[in-house]
Design an enzyme around this catalytic site. Structure first.
Site, short mmCIF file in Angstrom:
data_model
loop_
_atom_site.label_atom_id
_atom_site.label_comp_id
_atom_site.label_asym_id
_atom_site.label_seq_id
_atom_site.Cartn_x
_atom_site.Cartn_y
_atom_site.Cartn_z
N ASP A 432 -31.91 -18.99 -24.94
CA ASP A 432 -32.46 -18.46 -23.69
C ASP A 432 -32.71 -16.96 -23.85
O ASP A 432 -32.17 -16.30 -24.74
CB ASP A 432 -31.47 -18.72 -22.55
N GLU A 435 -37.28 -13.56 -25.05
CA GLU A 435 -38.65 -13.03 -24.89
C GLU A 435 -38.91 -11.71 -25.64
O GLU A 435 -40.09 -11.47 -25.94
CB GLU A 435 -38.96 -12.81 -23.40
N ASP A 524 -36.78 -20.54 -15.02
CA ASP A 524 -36.03 -20.38 -13.78
C ASP A 524 -36.89 -20.66 -12.56
O ASP A 524 -37.42 -19.75 -11.91
CB ASP A 524 -35.45 -18.97 -13.70
#
Length: 866
Positions: A432, A435, A524
């Site tokens: 997770d 990015e 999310d």
């Protein structure tokens, strides 16, 4: 039989150890062609381009460019434009392998031919694509289709031509208007509809933004779109560039504004959407095969307090009789949120090990990872800025970030996973915030942090600054969007090496080619009705980008869900390729057993999913071989149906199973679009929709029901529902034979152990089986044939077809059928011991107790009367 479930852990990337400039001057004046050379093979062309007039907007123009056009295959055309005099950043071939690099270099060095005024055409006899270099001022190029019945180009660069500066590149193509072109792709963004909306700008810069936000750049960058023209004739376009960009679609044009790199365009000829996906994934990498257990139902929450909390959830699912395959924890298990650690108070090693052993003994699964600060410092594998390791801030506080360009990084990552595996065996990795997410916004250091053109997403916001440097002096400015792809590859390769089994890697951040290594979830989202609807375009986009194993957080991640919303969401989410309930720490608990009506819906919807597991798994094989998504838009199967091009509220699983969910609060019916055909409700075979033309049909959808239909013409291999995938796999097979309006049907099933690294590998035929089925019926007689492509695995494991169900045997007035005779390979089995043949309603009958080996070719014949 004991249930089989797994536990998966969260991994973050922590180590502790816009607007454009407004101007009156044009951004560029284009280039002219000085010379051109067409290779004697006729497959490639090289041209020298020279700047016409410079402009000062967004920096000085690069004066001399090389253009290369080459047919890499009969259905793939590459057009590359780069600086003649200086090397520029482009995605390294070791990340996404590509052809012709050496050829391009040698071609550019050959003597050039002075151009005449006429255009220069590149075409080969076995390709439908034609490349034309127009010797105009400024120059333009077009890509057209040889077989096109109209004059609409596929790509047609427009005046003032291209702009090519150090930190600003621009290229535009005109598109046919008047509903002669439908575009899909260009992500990752949360959108209301699957089709691209005219007037929107899509920014590609991987960002830690909640997926509940519409039309903002999210976790992945995929500068690829599918263009569908009248009659379903389709092609694909990829700009292979990892720099930040804005892509504006007006409906009659598409424009790219990129802050670095080169133009590296690929055109895929199709002509069907499925063919485009085959051609696209042939270039970027076929999707990674997923373990069989990954297709079971997963439960996760950010906020599980301790081991006892995890145990109570597993027990809650068992008591409610709801299938549960995988149990996850989020960052809660970590010691001060550091990867590869366990909280010594709430998740101590001894209790966690006992819990994991319990799950594995029950045939359930787990997932985890962590990177250690001191070893990383010793190996020198962290990202740097201004001469030092870059210090960011995430959950633990001050952190360093691994640099996966570093030659030692993959071995380092593998060893950290291996060390943790020895403490707590895990079944996969969940990655997770890759990015990369960063909780601080750094101050600009130079023009990389503050480029002259501002994409519609601040390049410094909540991420590593673009002036940070990777190994080999590669800047984060150029490589930012690649981080998630590189980490997925490192995790995938490490797990394969350590376990010797097929890895499961779930990544939030993605780029072109990520599907070769990882699954994806849409991030999310929020617990509201809008996000329930948005999930469908999101999962369809992921499939389009070559990542077929995808799902959205069921019941919603952020905010409080409610009983009705959660009930409707599991009805839909049970059919996502990746099916997981996930919520955040500040929301109410939403495990599916909490509300009895949700539990009933879950048992019903997941019961059908588990019956369809062989079908889902066979679609995974198809994705692995051809790149075809598991979840597909309707027009993939009905490309010439113009109404299907507009549908964003329904989708197909495979070629012929259609999901039509309720997406509105309080609704007890749904208006579903049915393309031409006979459609049988998989919950109630007598519920039949016959669409002579594509039409909308109002369907009942009670509070605990979802409409799932199979189109006539399909043969589905199914098994019985169970609490786990392992238990379901031990049951006999059912062939559901749904005949179409012409009395035809076909299908296939792929079988292996669900964990062997390669899926359908040619090196060891004993590890898998593939069986293809065909069926036909006419004048009271029918036949179903099984052709075994490779039957060794199925035969060795004694898989059998125990049941057949025939649907659609009547095309006129419905009547109860009577089976007169049933033969297998010429022998009558209608009256054999244990075999039951009986009518099951209008137009259908069933056969039970057949015990036909699925690993052997067979021919089943039947006769019936009304």
């Amino acid at each position: 039989m004991k249930p089989y479930r797994r536990l998966l852990f969260f991994i973050s990337l922590c180590f502790s150890c816009s607007l454009s400039l407004s101007q009156d001057e044009p951004t560029g004046n284009g280039y002219k062609v000085n010379s051109v050379h067409i290779d004697p093979s006729g497959k490639s062309l090289a041209a020298k381009l020279q700047l016409i007039n410079s402009t000062s907007v967004y920096g000085p123009d690069i004066r001399n460019l090389n253009l290369f056009a080459i047919f890499e295959t009969s259905n793939r055309l590459r057009v590359k434009i780069t600086d003649t005099d200086q090397p520029r950043w482009e995605i390294p071939a070791q990340i996404i392998p590509r052809e012709s690099e050496n050829f391009h270099r040698s071609l550019s060095e050959r003597s050039q031919v002075i151009l005449q005024e006429s255009p220069h055409v590149l075409s080969i006899s076995d390709s439908d694509l034609i490349f034309t270099l127009n010797n105009s001022t400024p120059f333009t190029f077009t890509v057209t289709r040889r077989s096109a019945k109209d004059s609409d180009p596929l790509f047609n660069t427009t005046a003032p031509g291209i702009v090519f500066k150090d930190q600003y590149l621009e290229i535009s193509s005109s598109l046919p208007g008047n509903n002669r072109s439908w575009l899909y792709g260009l992500g990752e963004h949360t959108k209301k509809q699957f089709k691209l909306n005219a007037g929107d700008t899509y920014t590609l810069w991987n960002s830690d933004i909640a997926a509940s936000n519409l039309d903002l750049p999210l976790y992945g960058s995929h500068p690829f779109y599918l263009d569908v023209r009248p009659g379903g004739i389709s092609h694909g376009v990829l700009l292979l560039n990892s720099n930040g960009m804005d892509i504006t679609y007006t409906g009659t044009s598409i424009s790219y504004k990129v802050i670095g790199g080169i133009f590296d365009l690929y055109f895929f000829s199709g002509p069907s959407p499925v063919a485009v996906m085959d051609q696209y994934t042939e270039l970027i990498g076929r999707p990674a095969p997923m373990p069989y257990w990954a297709f079971g139902f997963h439960q996760c929450r950010y906020g599980y307090k301790n081991v006892s909390d995890l145990e109570s959830v597993v027990d809650g699912y068992a008591k409610a009789g709801i299938p549960l395959e995988v149990m996850w924890t989020d960052i809660d298990y970590m010691d001060a949120y550091k990867d590869f650690t366990l909280d010594p108070i709430n998740f101590p090693v001894d209790k966690m090990l006992a819990f994991v052993n319990r799950l594995h003994n029950n045939s359930q699964n787990i997932n985890n990872s962590y990177g250690t600060y001191l070893r990383g410092i010793g190996d020198g594998i962290f990202l740097r800025r201004n001469g030092s390791n870059y210090l960011g801030k995430v959950w633990p506080g001050d952190v360093y970030f691994p640099d996966f360009f570093h030659p030692n990084a993959s071995d380092y990552w593998k060893e950290e996973i291996n060390i943790f595996q020895k403490i707590l065996p895990v079944d996969g990795l969940w990655i997770d915030m890759n990015e990369i997410s960063n909780f601080i916004t750094s101050q600009p250091l130079n023009q990389l942090d503050d480029p002259p053109y501002k994409i519609k997403r601040a390049v410094l916001e909540k991420t590593v600054p673009p002036s940070a440097v990777h190994y080999g002096n590669i800047t984060e400015y150029d490589a930012h969007n690649l981080f998630g792809l590189l980490e997925s590859k490192a995790a995938h390769d490490a797990l394969t090496n350590i376990t010797g089994k097929r890895p499961f890697v779930l990544s939030r951040s993605t780029f072109v080619g990520s599907g070769k290594y990882a699954a994806h979830w849409t991030g999310d989202n929020a617990a509201n009705w809008e996000n329930l609807g948005y999930s469908i375009p999101s999962i369809l986009n992921s499939g389009l980008f070559g990542i077929p194993m995808v799902g959205a957080d069921i019941c919603g991640f952020s905010g409080d869900t409610n009983e009705e919303l959660c009930r409707r969401w599991i009805q839909l989410g049970a059919f996502y390729p990746f099916s997981r309930d996930h919520s955040e720490i500040n929301s109410i608990r939403q495990e599916l057993y909490i509300w009895e009506s949700v539990a009933r819906s879950a048992r019903k919807a997941l019961g059908l999913r588990y019956r369809l597991l062989p079908y889902y798994y066979t679609l995974m094989y198809e994705a692995r071989v051809k790149g075809t998504p598991i979840a597909r838009p309707l027009f993939f199967s009905f490309p010439d149906d113009s109404e299907a091009l507009e549908i964003s509220t329904q989708f197909l699983i495979g070629n012929g199973v259609m999901i039509s969910p309720v997406l509105q609060q309080g609704a007890v019916s749904v208006s579903a679009y049915f393309p031409v055909g006979k459609w049988f409700n998989l919950f109630n075979y007598s519920d039949l929709v016959i669409a002579n033309t594509g039409e909308y049909v109002r369907l009942d959808a009670g509070s605990e029901s979802i409409n799932v239909h199979v189109r006539g013409g399909n043969i589905l291999a199914m098994q019985q529902e169970a609490m786990t995938t392992k238990a379901s796999r031990l049951t006999g097979f059912e062939l559901l034979v749904a005949f179409d309006e012409d009395g035809r049907a076909d299908g296939e099933v792929f079988l292996d152990d669900g964990e062997v690294v390669e899926m359908g590998g040619e090196e060891d035929l004993s590890q898998w089986s593939l069986v293809r089925f065909t069926g036909s019926v006419e004048a009271g007689k029918g036949v179903v044939k099984a052709q075994v492509v490779n039957g060794t695995y199925a035969a060795d494991h004694k898989f059998e077809v125990d049941k057949l169900t025939f649907l659609g045997l009547e095309t006129t007035k419905p009547a109860t059928l009577k089976a007169n005779a049933l033969y297998v390979n010429g022998f009558e089995v209608s009256k054999s011991k244990g075999v039951s043949v009986k009518s099951e309603g209008a137009g259908r009958f069933g056969v039970k107790g057949l015990s036909q080996p699925i690993g052997e070719s067979f021919e089943l014949e039947f006769e019936f009367t009304s």
